[in-house]
Write a protein that holds these residues in place. Structure first.
Motif, mmCIF file in Angstrom:
data_model
loop_
_atom_site.group_PDB
_atom_site.id
_atom_site.type_symbol
_atom_site.label_atom_id
_atom_site.label_comp_id
_atom_site.label_asym_id
_atom_site.label_seq_id
_atom_site.Cartn_x
_atom_site.Cartn_y
_atom_site.Cartn_z
ATOM 1 N N THR A 45 0.835 -1.200 0.000
ATOM 2 C CA THR A 45 0.000 0.000 0.000
ATOM 3 C C THR A 45 0.872 1.254 0.000
ATOM 4 O O THR A 45 0.595 2.225 -0.715
ATOM 5 C CB THR A 45 -0.938 0.004 1.220
ATOM 6 O OG1 THR A 45 -1.732 -1.175 1.195
ATOM 7 C CG2 THR A 45 -1.844 1.222 1.225
ATOM 8 N N PHE A 46 1.937 1.245 0.795
ATOM 9 C CA PHE A 46 2.861 2.369 0.835
ATOM 10 C C PHE A 46 3.507 2.591 -0.536
ATOM 11 O O PHE A 46 3.624 3.729 -1.000
ATOM 12 C CB PHE A 46 3.941 2.128 1.893
ATOM 13 C CG PHE A 46 5.017 3.172 1.908
ATOM 14 C CD1 PHE A 46 4.781 4.412 2.467
ATOM 15 C CD2 PHE A 46 6.253 2.918 1.352
ATOM 16 C CE1 PHE A 46 5.771 5.387 2.480
ATOM 17 C CE2 PHE A 46 7.250 3.867 1.359
ATOM 18 C CZ PHE A 46 7.010 5.116 1.923
ATOM 19 N N ALA A 47 3.915 1.501 -1.190
ATOM 20 C CA ALA A 47 4.568 1.610 -2.497
ATOM 21 C C ALA A 47 3.611 2.191 -3.543
ATOM 22 O O ALA A 47 4.001 3.066 -4.327
ATOM 23 C CB ALA A 47 5.084 0.248 -2.942
ATOM 24 N N VAL A 48 2.389 1.737 -3.559
ATOM 25 C CA VAL A 48 1.404 2.257 -4.516
ATOM 26 C C VAL A 48 1.123 3.734 -4.229
ATOM 27 O O VAL A 48 1.071 4.562 -5.146
ATOM 28 C CB VAL A 48 0.101 1.426 -4.464
ATOM 29 C CG1 VAL A 48 -1.017 2.099 -5.235
ATOM 30 C CG2 VAL A 48 0.357 0.028 -4.992
ATOM 31 N N ASP A 49 0.985 4.079 -2.952
ATOM 32 C CA ASP A 49 0.735 5.461 -2.577
ATOM 33 C C ASP A 49 1.905 6.353 -2.992
ATOM 34 O O ASP A 49 1.701 7.440 -3.547
ATOM 35 C CB ASP A 49 0.509 5.559 -1.072
ATOM 36 C CG ASP A 49 0.174 6.966 -0.628
ATOM 37 O OD1 ASP A 49 -0.750 7.570 -1.213
ATOM 38 O OD2 ASP A 49 0.833 7.458 0.309
#
Length: 65
Positions: A45-49
């Protein structure tokens, strides 16, 4: 009030007699699995954000110039 007390008493009785509880080793193993997948999901989720943040910043920079 007696109905609520009776319901809670029956619920505890059912938990003690009718529920099959897992062994402690299985609880530990499943807890580790859940923790690992939670960390992996948080990282994804952090990477996509972060990716969306970079893309949007580049679009704004392109439109500004």
């Amino acid at each position: 009030m007696a109905k609520v007390t009776n319901y809670i008493s029956e619920a505890f009785t059912e938990l003690k007699t009718n529920v099959t509880w897992p062994e402690w080793s299985e609880v530990q193993r499943l807890t580790i699995i859940v923790a690992v997948f939670s960390i992996l999901f948080a990282l994804a989720t952090f990477a996509v954000d972060r990716g969306f943040e970079v893309v949007v910043a580049r679009i704004y920079d392109f439109l500004k110039n």
